[in-house]
Design an enzyme around this catalytic site. Structure first.
Site, PDB file in Angstrom:
ATOM      1  CB  SER A 180      -8.739  75.687  89.968  1.00  0.00           C
ATOM      2  OG  SER A 180      -9.991  76.127  90.427  1.00  0.00           O
ATOM      3  CG  ASP A 278     -11.943  81.487  85.883  1.00  0.00           C
ATOM      4  OD1 ASP A 278     -12.912  81.142  86.587  1.00  0.00           O
ATOM      5  OD2 ASP A 278     -10.786  81.038  86.064  1.00  0.00           O
ATOM      6  CG  HIS A 308     -12.212  77.550  86.070  1.00  0.00           C
ATOM      7  ND1 HIS A 308     -11.447  78.326  86.906  1.00  0.00           N
ATOM      8  CD2 HIS A 308     -12.154  76.294  86.574  1.00  0.00           C
ATOM      9  CE1 HIS A 308     -10.947  77.572  87.866  1.00  0.00           C
ATOM     10  NE2 HIS A 308     -11.357  76.331  87.688  1.00  0.00           N
TER      11      HIS A 308
END
Length: 338
Positions: A180, A278, A308
């Protein structure tokens, strides 16, 4: 480019949907609704008992030794945790130096700062790959907005390269990886190292990375309320991370949005791992496509059932084992001894 992104998404597993439902019930579990106190608590997770933290965020792999160091940087001492496999057979040959990889955790440049929360993936990579892995406790927004995290991560990679031999590793077999926001920092550091002429990075593992500042592509709209990361959360993360620098064009800066770089040529081989459900899916795929088009070897792995966060919640998302094995396989090939 090897790319399996054409695989159709499948239904998110029930346990993961239940976790998303649970998160949505509490203001303190989404950055978009957190108070300043909530943010402070979520930066260290010290308010959560250690057994619960390990259950949610995964435990350190028992096959590694870990030691904490403070390395000198322009911003002051920077905390890092170094994982070394303690099994003799982890080394590729008797007396051979190990590869070295630097890990940047996720959390929107704002959360999950305590290294205890982020033990699972770097320790697992160290054990499975047979590598020295260094996790970086970079400074967090909103107290330390951009470019503090970038400065810390670049300093950490330079230190790792300069001190690799002291750690039992080879500086010529250096990688960066992260999830991320940590994937964003990995991509950014690869760009900055290329432009500065070093340190030489051989591979970059980009796990559902942030590569752009857009909030309005197809996956942002399609997955706006999917677990674990909402579109509103990304808006909040950018506000905290970029702060006043947005007035000076930070949204378009390649050290924030690496896809905005004028050139993506001459970069380390990349693995881009994508979660089908996501908000970051499309920008990750777009970045991989540009890397490939400009000559960088790229592998794309898409996890059709995943939202995610499989790194953050390995105890909840079973895909984490498969995805981490894919990462280790990529790093093993990319960092093979000459």
């Amino acid at each position: 480019m090897t790319d399996d992104s054409a695989a159709r998404p499948v239904r998110i597993p029930a346990r993961v949907r239940a976790w998303g439902w649970f998160m949505d019930r509490f203001r303190s579990m989404h950055i978009a609704t957190m108070s300043p106190t909530d943010i402070e608590h979520n930066q260290t997770m010290r308010s959560i008992p250690a057994p619960v933290r390990r259950m949610l965020f995964g435990a350190r792999d028992a096959r590694v030794d870990a030691r904490d160091l403070a390395i000198p940087t322009a911003g002051g001492p920077l905390g890092v945790r170094v994982y070394t496999p303690h099994r003799a057979d982890s080394r590729p040959a008797a007396g051979a130096a190990l590869p070295i990889a630097v890990y940047f955790h996720g959390g929107g440049w704002t959360l999950f700062g305590a290294l205890d929360v982020c033990d699972w993936l770097p320790s697992r990579v160290a054990a499975e790959l047979g590598a020295v892995v260094m996790a970086v406790d970079y400074r967090l927004a909103p107290k330390h907005p951009y470019p503090a995290a970038v400065d810390d991560c670049l300093a950490a990679v330079r230190w790792a390269s300069e001190h690799a031999e002291e750690l039992g590793a080879s500086p010529s077999r250096l990688a960066v990886f992260g999830d991320s926001a940590g994937g964003n920092l990995s991509a950014v550091i690869a760009l900055l190292a290329r432009d500065a002429g070093g340190p030489a990075i051989r591979a970059q593992g980009l796990i559902y990375p942030v590569t752009d500042t857009t909030l309005d592509d197809a996956s942002m709209r399609e997955n706006a309320r999917k677990p674990v990361l909402h579109r509103a959360d990304m808006d909040a993360f950018f506000r905290y991370y970029l702060g006043g620098s947005r007035e000076h064009g930070a949204d378009d800066d390649p050290s924030v949005a690496p896809i905005r770089a004028a050139s993506l040529s001459g970069l380390p081989a990349a693995l881009v791992q994508v979660s089908a459900h996501d908000v970051l899916r499309d920008q990750a795929l777009a970045y991989a496509a540009r890397l490939s088009a400009e000559g960088t070897p790229v592998e794309v792995k898409t996890y059709a059932e995943a939202p995610h966060g499989w790194v953050t919640y390995p105890g909840i998302m079973r895909v984490s084992r498969r995805a981490s094995a894919d990462l280790v396989d990529f790093l093993r090939r990319a960092l093979a001894a000459d």
